[in-house]
Design a protein around this motif. Sequence first.
Motif, PDB file in Angstrom:
ATOM      1  N   GLY A  74       0.507  -1.371   0.103  1.00 13.27           N
ATOM      2  CA  GLY A  74      -0.230  -0.236   0.566  1.00 13.27           C
ATOM      3  C   GLY A  74       0.321   1.070   0.455  1.00 13.27           C
ATOM      4  N   THR A  75       0.100   1.944   0.450  1.00  9.75           N
ATOM      5  CA  THR A  75       0.884   3.620   0.365  1.00  9.75           C
ATOM      6  C   THR A  75       1.370   4.198   1.478  1.00  9.75           C
ATOM      7  N   THR A  76       2.783   4.737   1.944  1.00  9.70           N
ATOM      8  CA  THR A  76       3.373   4.543   2.929  1.00  9.70           C
ATOM      9  C   THR A  76       2.847   5.269   4.100  1.00  9.70           C
ATOM     10  N   ILE A  77       3.027   5.298   5.483  1.00 12.06           N
ATOM     11  CA  ILE A  77       2.599   5.743   6.448  1.00 12.06           C
ATOM     12  C   ILE A  77       2.815   8.009   5.883  1.00 12.06           C
ATOM     13  N   PHE A  78       4.004   7.990   5.750  1.00  8.29           N
ATOM     14  CA  PHE A  78       4.166   9.296   5.252  1.00  8.29           C
ATOM     15  C   PHE A  78       4.030  10.298   4.430  1.00  8.29           C
ATOM     16  N   GLU A  79       3.534   9.094   3.482  1.00 12.14           N
ATOM     17  CA  GLU A  79       1.840  10.016   2.605  1.00 12.14           C
ATOM     18  C   GLU A  79       1.030  10.271   3.304  1.00 12.14           C
ATOM     19  N   VAL A  80       0.963   9.077   3.587  1.00  9.52           N
ATOM     20  CA  VAL A  80      -0.546   8.715   4.433  1.00  9.52           C
ATOM     21  C   VAL A  80      -1.293   9.958   5.104  1.00  9.52           C
ATOM     22  N   MET A  81      -0.035   9.742   5.697  1.00  8.11           N
ATOM     23  CA  MET A  81      -0.320  11.318   7.464  1.00  8.11           C
ATOM     24  C   MET A  81      -0.141  12.733   6.832  1.00  8.11           C
ATOM     25  N   SER A  82       0.253  13.271   5.634  1.00  4.23           N
ATOM     26  CA  SER A  82       1.184  14.262   4.811  1.00  4.23           C
ATOM     27  C   SER A  82      -0.632  14.340   3.994  1.00  4.23           C
ATOM     28  N   ARG A  83      -1.172  13.972   3.179  1.00  7.18           N
ATOM     29  CA  ARG A  83      -2.308  13.662   2.533  1.00  7.18           C
ATOM     30  C   ARG A  83      -3.521  14.688   3.570  1.00  7.18           C
ATOM     31  N   LEU A  84      -3.188  12.804   4.450  1.00  6.99           N
ATOM     32  CA  LEU A  84      -4.486  13.624   5.870  1.00  6.99           C
ATOM     33  C   LEU A  84      -4.088  15.225   6.663  1.00  6.99           C
ATOM     34  N   ALA A  85      -2.776  15.639   6.897  1.00  9.78           N
ATOM     35  CA  ALA A  85      -2.957  16.801   7.239  1.00  9.78           C
ATOM     36  C   ALA A  85      -3.291  17.824   6.123  1.00  9.78           C
ATOM     37  N   GLN A  86      -2.565  17.586   4.687  1.00  8.08           N
ATOM     38  CA  GLN A  86      -3.066  18.607   3.900  1.00  8.08           C
ATOM     39  C   GLN A  86      -5.127  18.831   4.167  1.00  8.08           C
ATOM     40  N   GLU A  87      -5.561  17.637   4.201  1.00  2.00           N
ATOM     41  CA  GLU A  87      -6.887  18.150   4.008  1.00  2.00           C
ATOM     42  C   GLU A  87      -7.568  18.679   4.868  1.00  2.00           C
ATOM     43  N   HIS A  88      -6.977  18.362   6.609  1.00  2.00           N
ATOM     44  CA  HIS A  88      -7.476  19.315   7.092  1.00  2.00           C
ATOM     45  C   HIS A  88      -6.575  20.524   7.692  1.00  2.00           C
ATOM     46  N   ASP A  89      -5.279  20.533   6.888  1.00  2.00           N
ATOM     47  CA  ASP A  89      -5.180  21.762   7.050  1.00  2.00           C
ATOM     48  C   ASP A  89      -4.716  21.669   9.102  1.00  2.00           C
ATOM     49  N   ALA A  90      -3.921  20.572   8.804  1.00  2.00           N
ATOM     50  CA  ALA A  90      -3.142  20.607  10.404  1.00  2.00           C
ATOM     51  C   ALA A  90      -1.799  21.112  10.125  1.00  2.00           C
ATOM     52  N   VAL A  91      -0.951  20.849  11.792  1.00  2.00           N
ATOM     53  CA  VAL A  91       0.031  21.252  11.508  1.00  2.00           C
ATOM     54  C   VAL A  91       0.470  20.107  11.373  1.00  2.00           C
ATOM     55  N   ASN A  92       1.185  20.017  10.711  1.00  2.00           N
ATOM     56  CA  ASN A  92       2.353  18.786  10.015  1.00  2.00           C
ATOM     57  C   ASN A  92       3.368  17.753  11.286  1.00  2.00           C
ATOM     58  N   LEU A  93       3.304  17.554  11.967  1.00  2.00           N
ATOM     59  CA  LEU A  93       4.517  17.194  12.658  1.00  2.00           C
ATOM     60  C   LEU A  93       3.873  15.502  12.379  1.00  2.00           C
ATOM     61  N   GLY A  94       4.641  15.048  11.637  1.00  2.00           N
ATOM     62  CA  GLY A  94       3.918  13.787  10.573  1.00  2.00           C
ATOM     63  C   GLY A  94       4.889  13.278   9.952  1.00  2.00           C
ATOM     64  N   GLN A  95       5.519  13.302   9.115  1.00  2.00           N
ATOM     65  CA  GLN A  95       6.466  12.744   7.878  1.00  2.00           C
ATOM     66  C   GLN A  95       7.773  14.084   8.090  1.00  2.00           C
ATOM     67  N   GLY A  96       9.281  13.798   8.343  1.00  4.77           N
ATOM     68  CA  GLY A  96       9.943  14.338   8.980  1.00  4.77           C
ATOM     69  C   GLY A  96      10.791  14.973   8.010  1.00  4.77           C
ATOM     70  N   PHE A  97      10.170  16.098   7.955  1.00 11.27           N
ATOM     71  CA  PHE A  97      10.656  17.261   7.035  1.00 11.27           C
ATOM     72  C   PHE A  97      10.834  18.966   7.276  1.00 11.27           C
ATOM     73  N   PRO A  98      11.917  19.488   7.433  1.00 14.11           N
ATOM     74  CA  PRO A  98      12.061  21.202   8.092  1.00 14.11           C
ATOM     75  C   PRO A  98      11.382  21.996   7.018  1.00 14.11           C
ATOM     76  N   ASP A  99      10.299  22.887   8.603  1.00 10.89           N
ATOM     77  CA  ASP A  99       9.781  24.306   8.068  1.00 10.89           C
ATOM     78  C   ASP A  99      10.768  24.650   6.721  1.00 10.89           C
ATOM     79  N   GLY A 100      11.821  25.518   6.862  1.00  8.83           N
ATOM     80  CA  GLY A 100      12.708  26.029   6.793  1.00  8.83           C
ATOM     81  C   GLY A 100      12.976  25.957   5.039  1.00  8.83           C
ATOM     82  N   ASN A 101      13.895  26.730   4.797  1.00 11.73           N
ATOM     83  CA  ASN A 101      14.457  26.425   3.307  1.00 11.73           C
ATOM     84  C   ASN A 101      15.427  26.548   3.216  1.00 11.73           C
TER      85      ASN A 101
END
Length: 400
Positions: A26-53
């Motif tokens: 199936g689809t990895t948990i990181f992708e699943v949680m990031s999609r769900l976070a986007q759909e719900h405008d959640a602060v995404n502390l799921g998939q591991g990537f920094p905010d900054g540039n």
Amino acid sequence: MWIFSKSGVGGPKRVKSGNAILSSYGTTIFEVMSRLAQEHDAVNLGQGFPDGNGPPDVVAAATDYLEHGLNQYPSMMGMPVLREAVAHNNKRFYGLDVEWRTEVMVTSGATEALAACLFGLIEPGDEVVLIEPLYDSYLPIVQRAGGVAKLVRLEPPDWALPVQALADAFSDRTKLILLNTPMNPCAKIFRRDELEIIAGLLQKHDALAVCDEVYEHLIFDGLPHVPLMTLPAMRDRCVRIGSAGKTFSLTGWKVGYITAPSHLLTPIARAHQFLTFTTPPNLQAAVAYGLAKDDSYFNNLAGDLQYLRDYLGDGLRDLGFEVLPCDGTYFITTDFRPLGFNGDDVEFCRHITTEAGVAAVPVSAFYQSGEVKYFARFCFCKEEASLSKALDRLRAHFRS
Ligand code: PMP
Ligand code: GLN
């Protein structure tokens, strides 16, 4: 494997489908949680990537190289300037003498490095020792390469290495162990005495180690990172994988690098040449520039993250979570049972994403089976404002 296609004339038609091993995941948990976070405008502390540039000078170097002509296929092994920088930092940080021409290869992220190592080293039927909790790509690729996985479990809250179970997992059919230190998701660093046990088993069974060390510079409280490769008799048995994504907080760049003795790098390169072959040259050159930064860069990276670890950890503890120790990586693991939530970690992570507007990752996703069901992983490599917003949302939700 077969599926039924709805396309075409004359109704459903039987067509061949994809590979059964990979399809079963199936689809990895990181992708699943990031999609769900986007759909719900959640602060995404799921998939591991920094905010900054990322560091502005490293990004500027990449832009500059892009505009000034580094745009065609680089060498399959990677650009000399980056391979030399990787070899140099092996000496600078760990005292390892590395010959860049024969012992370093650039990959498209550590993910591709892992795939190249596993496809390049494993013969069908070889046994591979894996330590749970497991990073998501390990098991599918081991299986696709024809390896037979021997799983050893670390369990919260102390994630201690079960020495007897580890010894039992090894046999004379063992080809390699895949070792992740600092370890995602449990933020454990393997201590020297634990590494010595692993080194003893590798010698006893004439086995190899693929060491996923992508978090090598993200270690806190002054603890050392000890590559297994630096232990006596391990130089010829170990492959070390690093990631510029982590070291420069630029996860989307997907630049990784492998350090290995030439007799292991050669078969790994045979796999790499048929996976991605090469990696964007401007990014390679910019990472070479970044790796030459002085020690203050690496110390500040760890120091800034340690501050954020404490900020999020204190906030979660204050909310009632039990916060487990975190020695390195981007992640804090928490036991959410004290909050009184009625459900397992998958339900908890979905619940806080959709109802509180904060995404996390269930730790059970890193196990094949078993009883680790009440732990959630939160990522802290974010702006302090994002962490503060996440804590405010969780507070409002759980205290209402
Ligand atoms: N290994 C571990 C343990 C990771 O956590 C990650 C991703 N964050 C990777 C490998 C993959 O790194 P990359 O993005 O460089 O492919
Ligand atoms: N390593 C990242 C994590 O653990 C995710 C990387 C990915 O999505 N492949 O969250």
